[in-house]
Design a protein around this motif. Structure first.
Motif, PDB file in Angstrom:
ATOM      1  N   ARG A 171       0.852  -1.216   0.000  1.00 56.82           N
ATOM      2  CA  ARG A 171       0.000   0.000   0.000  1.00 56.82           C
ATOM      3  C   ARG A 171       0.869   1.242   0.000  1.00 56.82           C
ATOM      4  N   TYR A 172       1.986   1.149   0.732  1.00 59.60           N
ATOM      5  CA  TYR A 172       2.904   2.291   0.802  1.00 59.60           C
ATOM      6  C   TYR A 172       4.332   1.818   0.595  1.00 59.60           C
ATOM      7  N   LEU A 173       5.139   2.644  -0.038  1.00 56.61           N
ATOM      8  CA  LEU A 173       6.578   2.404  -0.132  1.00 56.61           C
ATOM      9  C   LEU A 173       7.257   3.597   0.521  1.00 56.61           C
ATOM     10  N   VAL A 174       8.195   3.334   1.450  1.00 58.86           N
ATOM     11  CA  VAL A 174       8.872   4.430   2.150  1.00 58.86           C
ATOM     12  C   VAL A 174      10.351   4.416   1.786  1.00 58.86           C
ATOM     13  N   ALA A 175      10.843   5.557   1.335  1.00 54.87           N
ATOM     14  CA  ALA A 175      12.250   5.679   0.943  1.00 54.87           C
ATOM     15  C   ALA A 175      13.106   5.966   2.167  1.00 54.87           C
ATOM     16  N   CYS A 176      13.836   4.945   2.629  1.00 57.99           N
ATOM     17  CA  CYS A 176      14.816   5.124   3.716  1.00 57.99           C
ATOM     18  C   CYS A 176      16.174   4.701   3.165  1.00 57.99           C
ATOM     19  N   ASP A 177      16.400   5.070   1.897  1.00 58.49           N
ATOM     20  CA  ASP A 177      17.566   4.549   1.183  1.00 58.49           C
ATOM     21  C   ASP A 177      18.719   5.551   1.130  1.00 58.49           C
ATOM     22  N   GLY A 178      18.809   6.375   2.164  1.00 57.05           N
ATOM     23  CA  GLY A 178      20.000   7.214   2.329  1.00 57.05           C
ATOM     24  C   GLY A 178      19.941   8.552   1.614  1.00 57.05           C
ATOM     25  N   ALA A 179      20.994   9.328   1.813  1.00 53.93           N
ATOM     26  CA  ALA A 179      21.025  10.702   1.295  1.00 53.93           C
ATOM     27  C   ALA A 179      20.941  10.735  -0.226  1.00 53.93           C
ATOM     28  N   ALA A 180      21.545   9.755  -0.904  1.00 52.63           N
ATOM     29  CA  ALA A 180      21.523   9.758  -2.375  1.00 52.63           C
ATOM     30  C   ALA A 180      20.188   9.243  -2.914  1.00 52.63           C
ATOM     31  N   SER A 181      19.421   8.561  -2.073  1.00 50.43           N
ATOM     32  CA  SER A 181      18.085   8.007  -2.333  1.00 50.43           C
ATOM     33  C   SER A 181      17.655   7.826  -3.785  1.00 50.43           C
ATOM     34  N   PRO A 182      17.949   6.656  -4.348  1.00 57.97           N
ATOM     35  CA  PRO A 182      17.431   6.363  -5.693  1.00 57.97           C
ATOM     36  C   PRO A 182      15.904   6.453  -5.754  1.00 57.97           C
ATOM     37  N   VAL A 183      15.205   6.105  -4.655  1.00 56.84           N
ATOM     38  CA  VAL A 183      13.737   6.163  -4.666  1.00 56.84           C
ATOM     39  C   VAL A 183      13.276   7.614  -4.809  1.00 56.84           C
ATOM     40  N   ARG A 184      13.910   8.505  -4.043  1.00 61.50           N
ATOM     41  CA  ARG A 184      13.552   9.931  -4.148  1.00 61.50           C
ATOM     42  C   ARG A 184      13.725  10.417  -5.583  1.00 61.50           C
ATOM     43  N   LYS A 185      14.858  10.037  -6.187  1.00 58.55           N
ATOM     44  CA  LYS A 185      15.120  10.485  -7.560  1.00 58.55           C
ATOM     45  C   LYS A 185      14.085   9.915  -8.522  1.00 58.55           C
ATOM     46  N   ALA A 186      13.769   8.598  -8.362  1.00 57.77           N
ATOM     47  CA  ALA A 186      12.790   7.965  -9.258  1.00 57.77           C
ATOM     48  C   ALA A 186      11.416   8.600  -9.093  1.00 57.77           C
ATOM     49  N   ALA A 187      11.131   9.119  -7.891  1.00 58.48           N
ATOM     50  CA  ALA A 187       9.835   9.762  -7.648  1.00 58.48           C
ATOM     51  C   ALA A 187       9.849  11.229  -8.114  1.00 58.48           C
ATOM     52  N   GLY A 188      10.989  11.671  -8.635  1.00 57.88           N
ATOM     53  CA  GLY A 188      11.082  13.031  -9.170  1.00 57.88           C
ATOM     54  C   GLY A 188      11.115  14.109  -8.102  1.00 57.88           C
ATOM     55  N   ILE A 189      11.569  13.755  -6.906  1.00 53.82           N
ATOM     56  CA  ILE A 189      11.632  14.745  -5.818  1.00 53.82           C
ATOM     57  C   ILE A 189      13.052  15.306  -5.760  1.00 53.82           C
ATOM     58  N   ALA A 190      13.161  16.608  -5.937  1.00 47.00           N
ATOM     59  CA  ALA A 190      14.488  17.231  -5.967  1.00 47.00           C
ATOM     60  C   ALA A 190      15.009  17.459  -4.551  1.00 47.00           C
ATOM     61  N   ALA A 191      16.313  17.478  -4.408  1.00 45.14           N
ATOM     62  CA  ALA A 191      16.942  17.824  -3.128  1.00 45.14           C
ATOM     63  C   ALA A 191      18.092  18.769  -3.447  1.00 45.14           C
ATOM     64  N   PRO A 192      17.747  20.024  -3.789  1.00 45.21           N
ATOM     65  CA  PRO A 192      18.794  20.948  -4.232  1.00 45.21           C
ATOM     66  C   PRO A 192      19.818  21.229  -3.135  1.00 45.21           C
ATOM     67  N   ALA A 193      21.091  21.282  -3.523  1.00 46.88           N
ATOM     68  CA  ALA A 193      22.148  21.579  -2.550  1.00 46.88           C
ATOM     69  C   ALA A 193      22.040  23.041  -2.139  1.00 46.88           C
ATOM     70  N   ARG A 194      22.017  23.297  -0.848  1.00 45.72           N
ATOM     71  CA  ARG A 194      21.935  24.686  -0.382  1.00 45.72           C
ATOM     72  C   ARG A 194      23.314  25.311  -0.284  1.00 45.72           C
ATOM     73  N   TYR A 195      24.311  24.485  -0.106  1.00 41.53           N
ATOM     74  CA  TYR A 195      25.684  24.977   0.015  1.00 41.53           C
ATOM     75  C   TYR A 195      26.580  24.101  -0.839  1.00 41.53           C
TER      76      TYR A 195
END
Ligand code: FAD
Length: 267
Positions: A171-195
């Motif tokens: 029912r749910y998939l939770v991305a706990c796959d680290g800072a580089a998170s392939p799941v986050r990337k596949a879901a199209g969620i950006a994590a822009p570097a602030r510094y």
């Protein structure tokens, strides 16, 4: 290899500290779940050193706080932070935190922080969650991809032990796959570097005589203050013989390639 299909409510991707903590919470709440972790769960280079008070409070709720406190950190080792020009050398400032045995109760929490390096914490949490086939944690199991529908997620994975393909409907998939998170990337969620990122190198070494040689000048963290040279922490990992020195740069990235042994000697 032929594959098979499994069904669960929550599929947690990643069995690092975050994925395993989520697993304990789901277990506590009686939710059906499965964790996929690509590695075999062993930690040979610990990142986490100290578990903070809020995490310890949650671990208490899940019934594991006492086991974390009993994992191996010696209760008589100083928890101080000392700013020094060299370990055992000139001391500029010391914050005295006592030891785990002697520190007074804190007014704001019943669960003070606890030193428990990740090579102890990781396997401890793995045991608490439970490894497949007895438990819901699948080690050496890598998520390869997933598709999302209205009522859930279908994930494809590989059992790295034998190459078997696995399909999991959840029912749910939770991305706990680290800072580089392939799941986050596949879901199209950006994590822009602030510094601009800085790269550090951690040198893990054993010095079984250091604790007795330092005597009362021992500390959990010696913050080295040598302008132009070392300006980073050297911390005791296990309270006995294992230490970690942080230095600038990373091997093979055009950074200072100073020999680890030389840098430890300088410290
Ligand atoms: C030098 C250093 C010191 C630190 N000290 C502390 C400290 O003292 N206390 C503290 O609380 N924090 C500390 N941290 C931070 C802490 O290590 C991180 O916050 C923590 O590791 C993050 O956990 P995580 O589970 O999100 O990610 P990770 O630890 O990166 O775990 C992610 C997991 O996902 C798995 N994974 C990735 N992709 C897949 C896939 N496709 N399929 C299956 N599995 C996959 C990986 O194998 C990995 O095990 C420190 C960090 C560093 C770098």
């Amino acid at each position: 290899m032929t594959g098979h299909t499994l069904d669960t409510d929550v599929l947690v991707i990643g069995g690092g500290p975050v994925g395993l903590a989520l697993a304990l919470d789901l277990k506590y709440r009686g939710v059906r779940f499965m964790v996929m972790e690509a590695s075999d769960g062993a930690v040979d280079h610990p990142k986490v050193g100290t578990v903070g008070p809020r995490s310890m409070e949650l671990f208490r709720r899940w019934g594991v706080a006492e086991r974390i406190r009993a994992a191996g950190w010696p209760g008589d080792h100083p928890l101080d932070i000392a700013w020094v020009t060299a370990v055992g050398g000139h001391e500029i400032l010391r914050l005295d935190f006592g030891t785990a045995d002697t520190r007074p109760p804190l007014p704001y929490t019943p669960e003070p922080e606890q030193v428990c390096p990740q090579h102890w914490l990781g396997p401890l949490l793995v045991r608490e969650v439970g490894v497949h086939p007895e438990g819901p944690l699948r080690l050496r199991c890598r998520l390869d991809g997933f598709t999302q529908a209205e009522d859930g997620v279908t994930a494809t994975a590989t059992d790295l032990a034998d190459g078997t393909a696995l399909t999991v409907r959840a029912r749910y998939l939770v991305a706990c796959d680290g800072a580089a998170s392939p799941v986050r990337k596949a879901a199209g969620i950006a994590a822009p570097a602030r510094y601009e990122p800085l790269t550090f190198r951690n040198i893990l070494f054993r010095a079984p005589l250091l604790r007795s040689r330092l005597g009362p000048r021992g500390a959990l963290v010696h913050f080295l203050t040598r302008p132009g040279a070392l300006r980073y922490p050297l911390r005791s990992m296990d309270g006995r013989e294992l230490y970690r020195l942080t230095v600038p740069g990373a091997v093979g990235r055009g950074a200072p390639d100073e020999d680890a042994g030389v840098m430890v000697s300088q410290a």
